[in-house]
Every structure is written in structure tokens, then in C-alpha cells.
Design a protein around this motif. Structure first.
Motif, PDB file in Angstrom:
ATOM      1  N   MET A  55       6.527   8.415  -8.702  1.00  0.00           N
ATOM      2  CA  MET A  55       5.646   8.074 -10.152  1.00  0.00           C
ATOM      3  C   MET A  55       4.428   9.399 -10.659  1.00  0.00           C
ATOM      4  SD  MET A  55       3.073   5.350 -11.181  1.00  0.00           S
ATOM      5  CE  MET A  55       2.589   3.904  -9.723  1.00  0.00           C
ATOM      6  N   ASP A  56       5.158   9.942 -10.241  1.00  0.00           N
ATOM      7  CA  ASP A  56       5.086  11.273 -11.792  1.00  0.00           C
ATOM      8  C   ASP A  56       6.147  11.330 -12.347  1.00  0.00           C
ATOM      9  OD1 ASP A  56       4.107  13.738 -11.875  1.00  0.00           O
ATOM     10  OD2 ASP A  56       5.574  14.896 -11.025  1.00  0.00           O
ATOM     11  N   GLN A  70      -2.077   1.828 -11.663  1.00  0.00           N
ATOM     12  CA  GLN A  70      -2.572   0.732 -11.952  1.00  0.00           C
ATOM     13  C   GLN A  70      -1.572  -0.885 -12.042  1.00  0.00           C
ATOM     14  OE1 GLN A  70      -6.915   0.286 -11.897  1.00  0.00           O
ATOM     15  NE2 GLN A  70      -7.064   0.684  -9.754  1.00  0.00           N
ATOM     16  N   ALA A  71      -1.898  -1.163 -13.370  1.00  0.00           N
ATOM     17  CA  ALA A  71      -0.962  -1.182 -13.980  1.00  0.00           C
ATOM     18  C   ALA A  71       0.530  -1.490 -13.424  1.00  0.00           C
ATOM     19  CB  ALA A  71      -1.059  -1.577 -15.569  1.00  0.00           C
ATOM     20  N   LYS A  72       1.052  -0.461 -13.704  1.00  0.00           N
ATOM     21  CA  LYS A  72       2.755   0.194 -13.310  1.00  0.00           C
ATOM     22  C   LYS A  72       2.805  -0.754 -11.815  1.00  0.00           C
ATOM     23  CE  LYS A  72       6.744   0.577 -13.900  1.00  0.00           C
ATOM     24  NZ  LYS A  72       7.342  -0.086 -15.418  1.00  0.00           N
ATOM     25  N   ILE A  73       2.026  -0.188 -11.069  1.00  0.00           N
ATOM     26  CA  ILE A  73       2.578  -1.420  -9.452  1.00  0.00           C
ATOM     27  C   ILE A  73       2.143  -2.054  -9.768  1.00  0.00           C
ATOM     28  CG2 ILE A  73       0.942  -1.319  -7.254  1.00  0.00           C
ATOM     29  CD1 ILE A  73       0.062   2.362  -7.562  1.00  0.00           C
ATOM     30  N   GLU A  74       0.935  -2.974 -10.251  1.00  0.00           N
ATOM     31  CA  GLU A  74       0.696  -4.294 -10.492  1.00  0.00           C
ATOM     32  C   GLU A  74       2.548  -4.722 -11.353  1.00  0.00           C
ATOM     33  OE1 GLU A  74      -2.294  -4.772 -12.656  1.00  0.00           O
ATOM     34  OE2 GLU A  74      -3.688  -4.132 -11.180  1.00  0.00           O
ATOM     35  N   GLU A  75       2.784  -4.273 -11.828  1.00  0.00           N
ATOM     36  CA  GLU A  75       4.159  -4.606 -12.707  1.00  0.00           C
ATOM     37  C   GLU A  75       5.460  -4.581 -11.488  1.00  0.00           C
ATOM     38  OE1 GLU A  75       7.270  -3.364 -15.394  1.00  0.00           O
ATOM     39  OE2 GLU A  75       5.439  -2.441 -15.906  1.00  0.00           O
ATOM     40  N   ILE A  76       5.046  -3.627 -10.722  1.00  0.00           N
ATOM     41  CA  ILE A  76       6.669  -3.729  -9.642  1.00  0.00           C
ATOM     42  C   ILE A  76       6.466  -5.101  -8.742  1.00  0.00           C
ATOM     43  CG2 ILE A  76       7.350  -1.772  -7.575  1.00  0.00           C
ATOM     44  CD1 ILE A  76       6.428   0.514  -9.186  1.00  0.00           C
ATOM     45  N   PHE A  90       9.540  -2.103  -2.631  1.00  0.00           N
ATOM     46  CA  PHE A  90       9.512  -0.670  -3.019  1.00  0.00           C
ATOM     47  C   PHE A  90       9.069   0.364  -2.477  1.00  0.00           C
ATOM     48  CE2 PHE A  90      10.793  -2.827  -6.606  1.00  0.00           C
ATOM     49  CZ  PHE A  90      11.412  -2.138  -7.699  1.00  0.00           C
ATOM     50  N   PHE A  91       8.722   1.329  -2.351  1.00  0.00           N
ATOM     51  CA  PHE A  91       8.461   2.616  -1.786  1.00  0.00           C
ATOM     52  C   PHE A  91       8.260   3.339  -2.934  1.00  0.00           C
ATOM     53  CE2 PHE A  91      11.291   0.840   1.601  1.00  0.00           C
ATOM     54  CZ  PHE A  91      10.614   1.486   2.900  1.00  0.00           C
ATOM     55  N   ILE A  92       6.938   3.611  -2.990  1.00  0.00           N
ATOM     56  CA  ILE A  92       6.448   3.904  -4.354  1.00  0.00           C
ATOM     57  C   ILE A  92       5.874   5.548  -3.647  1.00  0.00           C
ATOM     58  CG2 ILE A  92       4.972   3.716  -6.628  1.00  0.00           C
ATOM     59  CD1 ILE A  92       4.664   0.998  -6.311  1.00  0.00           C
ATOM     60  N   GLU A  93       5.895   6.788  -4.274  1.00  0.00           N
ATOM     61  CA  GLU A  93       5.904   7.873  -4.163  1.00  0.00           C
ATOM     62  C   GLU A  93       4.514   8.719  -5.204  1.00  0.00           C
ATOM     63  OE1 GLU A  93       6.739  12.956  -4.857  1.00  0.00           O
ATOM     64  OE2 GLU A  93       7.991  11.082  -5.487  1.00  0.00           O
ATOM     65  N   LEU A  94       3.312   8.244  -4.480  1.00  0.00           N
ATOM     66  CA  LEU A  94       1.897   8.532  -5.176  1.00  0.00           C
ATOM     67  C   LEU A  94       1.013   9.628  -4.617  1.00  0.00           C
ATOM     68  CD1 LEU A  94       0.824   7.144  -7.891  1.00  0.00           C
ATOM     69  CD2 LEU A  94      -0.330   4.829  -5.685  1.00  0.00           C
ATOM     70  N   GLN A 123      -9.290   3.616  -5.181  1.00  0.00           N
ATOM     71  CA  GLN A 123      -8.776   2.346  -6.686  1.00  0.00           C
ATOM     72  C   GLN A 123      -7.215   1.976  -5.977  1.00  0.00           C
ATOM     73  OE1 GLN A 123     -10.393   5.258  -6.001  1.00  0.00           O
ATOM     74  NE2 GLN A 123     -11.319   5.499  -8.341  1.00  0.00           N
ATOM     75  N   PHE A 124      -6.775   2.393  -5.088  1.00  0.00           N
ATOM     76  CA  PHE A 124      -5.479   2.185  -4.586  1.00  0.00           C
ATOM     77  C   PHE A 124      -4.646   1.322  -3.194  1.00  0.00           C
ATOM     78  CE2 PHE A 124      -4.618   5.667  -7.735  1.00  0.00           C
ATOM     79  CZ  PHE A 124      -4.079   5.447  -9.360  1.00  0.00           C
ATOM     80  N   SER A 125      -5.583   1.723  -2.123  1.00  0.00           N
ATOM     81  CA  SER A 125      -5.207   0.960  -1.463  1.00  0.00           C
ATOM     82  C   SER A 125      -5.002  -0.662  -1.676  1.00  0.00           C
ATOM     83  CB  SER A 125      -6.769   1.121  -0.382  1.00  0.00           C
ATOM     84  OG  SER A 125      -8.126   0.099  -0.699  1.00  0.00           O
ATOM     85  N   LYS A 126      -5.572  -1.279  -2.196  1.00  0.00           N
ATOM     86  CA  LYS A 126      -5.242  -2.789  -2.190  1.00  0.00           C
ATOM     87  C   LYS A 126      -4.133  -3.003  -2.739  1.00  0.00           C
ATOM     88  CE  LYS A 126      -7.167  -3.129  -7.430  1.00  0.00           C
ATOM     89  NZ  LYS A 126      -8.766  -3.495  -8.446  1.00  0.00           N
ATOM     90  N   TYR A 127      -3.033  -2.949  -3.542  1.00  0.00           N
ATOM     91  CA  TYR A 127      -2.000  -2.779  -3.861  1.00  0.00           C
ATOM     92  C   TYR A 127      -0.530  -2.648  -2.449  1.00  0.00           C
ATOM     93  CZ  TYR A 127      -4.222  -2.410  -8.077  1.00  0.00           C
ATOM     94  OH  TYR A 127      -4.794  -1.999  -9.149  1.00  0.00           O
ATOM     95  N   PHE A 128      -1.005  -1.500  -1.065  1.00  0.00           N
ATOM     96  CA  PHE A 128       0.054  -1.398  -0.742  1.00  0.00           C
ATOM     97  C   PHE A 128      -0.402  -2.403   0.748  1.00  0.00           C
ATOM     98  CE2 PHE A 128       0.031   2.328  -3.564  1.00  0.00           C
ATOM     99  CZ  PHE A 128       0.968   2.094  -3.741  1.00  0.00           C
ATOM    100  N   ASP A 129       0.682  -2.130   1.302  1.00  0.00           N
ATOM    101  CA  ASP A 129       1.217  -3.018   3.169  1.00  0.00           C
ATOM    102  C   ASP A 129       0.919  -2.035   3.772  1.00  0.00           C
ATOM    103  OD1 ASP A 129       1.234  -5.770   2.298  1.00  0.00           O
ATOM    104  OD2 ASP A 129       3.193  -4.951   0.783  1.00  0.00           O
ATOM    105  N   LYS A 130       1.765  -0.910   4.075  1.00  0.00           N
ATOM    106  CA  LYS A 130       1.586   0.575   4.650  1.00  0.00           C
ATOM    107  C   LYS A 130       1.754   1.811   3.378  1.00  0.00           C
ATOM    108  CE  LYS A 130       2.986  -2.000   8.582  1.00  0.00           C
ATOM    109  NZ  LYS A 130       2.231  -1.476   9.831  1.00  0.00           N
ATOM    110  N   VAL A 131       1.157   2.539   4.536  1.00  0.00           N
ATOM    111  CA  VAL A 131       1.423   3.665   3.689  1.00  0.00           C
ATOM    112  C   VAL A 131       2.064   5.081   4.692  1.00  0.00           C
ATOM    113  CG1 VAL A 131      -0.483   5.659   2.497  1.00  0.00           C
ATOM    114  CG2 VAL A 131      -0.872   3.757   2.527  1.00  0.00           C
ATOM    115  N   ILE A 132       2.132   5.357   4.001  1.00  0.00           N
ATOM    116  CA  ILE A 132       3.729   6.977   5.316  1.00  0.00           C
ATOM    117  C   ILE A 132       2.745   7.971   4.341  1.00  0.00           C
ATOM    118  CG2 ILE A 132       5.550   7.678   5.031  1.00  0.00           C
ATOM    119  CD1 ILE A 132       6.530   5.566   4.977  1.00  0.00           C
TER     120      ILE A 132
END
Length: 197
Positions: A30-31, A90-96, A103-107, A116-125
Motif C-alpha cells: 500500500m505504501d 479502502q477504495a483500492k482494497i475494494e478494487e483488489i 492477494f497479500f496486502i502490506e498495510l 476501518q479495515f478489518s472487514k476487508y481481510f480474511d486473515k491478518v499476519i
């Protein structure tokens, strides 16, 4: 399926993403995306100029160093920046998510803005590192962070406690790169066995 790779600044998130990418999984930093939208006439550039003033942009891009000094020295400024940037992220995550791929997203900011972000992810590392190594990397990346807002430390402590209570997959990154790679490969293999990947 989206997997978030998060942790404090200097914990080794970027290295984890590189390892995952080398094993042919889709990754997104994301950065890097924010760097792109901070270029002249892009959405990030326009919003920084509008909300913070033309002194924080130049003829090519947002002056990240100058903006960083400004927002990391004042809690209100940091909150303002996050209010501006979080909807774009958030919009970019929705697009992905629409790509129907893993996808593994560094955030990094996930640990501060889980709501604000937990609803988008199935797993968190969650990548964790000992304080000495972490602070060393932190100072390299953000040398102007001496006034880092204390409210974030509180949120972070809560995130770490939650991580150790089992909500996140924890990667302890206190040793060398080979050890880190072995840990990530074990996680990927575990996902495969559970038919998650």
C-alpha cells in the motif's frame, strides 16, 4: 481472499511481502501505491495540496519528508491526513478484492485503524520484532518521529495483545532473514493444507 500483512514500522513487513512474492503469490504494498498517487495531478497530490497547502507539494510530487515532519509532530495533523487517505486506501482494497484472486496486502496502518479495515481481510499476519531492532529501523525510516503521537502507542499495545490472543497469525521476526523465510513458508504450507490458498 485477502490477507493483510501488518506490524509496526521497522518490524519487517516489507521483507515478508518480498518472500511471499518470490513464491509466486499476488502481493500489493500500500505504501508504494501511496507513493504513486502522491505524484503531480494524482488524487493524493491534489488532496494534500488542497487540505495542507501548496508548501507540501512541489512541481513533481508531494514532499513526503516535509509532510512527514508536519504530521508526526502533531496529533491533529496526523488524524487529518488519515481522514483524507483512509477512504482512498479502502477504495483500492475494494478494487483488489474484485480481482477474484488471493492477494497479500502490506498495510501497516491496519494495527492503528482496525475498525476501518478489518472487514476487508480474511486473515491478518502480524509481524513482530524486538524493540531494539524495531526502533533502529523505525529511526531509519522516520527520523523525524521524536514526537510520534502517544495515542498510537496505546492502540498498538492493544493490537499486540489481541495478536497474542490468537486473532492474528503472529510472525516473530527477531533473528535472520533465513529464519524469517522459513516461518513464512510454514504459514503458506499451513494455509495450503487447510485448503485456504
Amino acid at each position: 481472499m485477502l490477507v493483510c500483512v501488518t506490524g509496526e514500522v521497522g518490524s519487517g513487513k516489507t521483507e515478508v511481502i518480498k518472500i511471499i512474492k518470490r513464491h509466486n503469490y499476488h502481493t500489493f504494498v500500500m505504501d508504494d501505491y501511496v507513493h504513486q498517487i502522491y505524484k503531480k495531478n494524482k488524487i493524493g497530490y491534489q488532496l494534500i495540496k488542497k487540505h495542507f497547502g501548496s508548501q507540501y507539494v512541489n512541481s513533481e510530487k508531494v514532499n513526503r519528508k516535509k509532510l512527514g515532519k508536519f504530521v508526526f509532530s502533531n496529533l491533529d495533523n496526523l488524524k487529518k491526513l488519515n481522514r483524507i487517505m483512509i477512504p482512498i486506501i479502502q477504495a483500492k482494497i475494494e478494487e483488489i478484492a474484485e480481482k477474484s484472486k488471493l492477494f497479500f496486502i502490506e498495510l501497516g496502518i491496519y494495527i492503528y485503524y482496525k475498525k476501518q479495515f478489518s472487514k476487508y481481510f480474511d486473515k491478518v499476519i502480524y509481524v513482530n520484532r524486538n524493540k531494539k531492532l524495531k526502533n533502529k529501523n523505525f529511526q531509519k525510516k522516520i527520523p523525524y518521529s521524536s514526537n510520534f503521537p502517544t495515542f498510537l502507542v496505546g492502540k498498538l499495545n492493544k493490537a499486540i495483545k489481541t495478536a497474542h490472543n490468537g486473532e492474528y497469525i503472529i510472525v516473530e521476526n527477531h533473528e535472520n532473514l533465513k529464519k524469517l523465510q522459513d516461518k513464512i513458508l510454514r504459514i503458506l504450507k499451513k494455509f495450503l493444507k487447510q485448503n485456504i490458498l
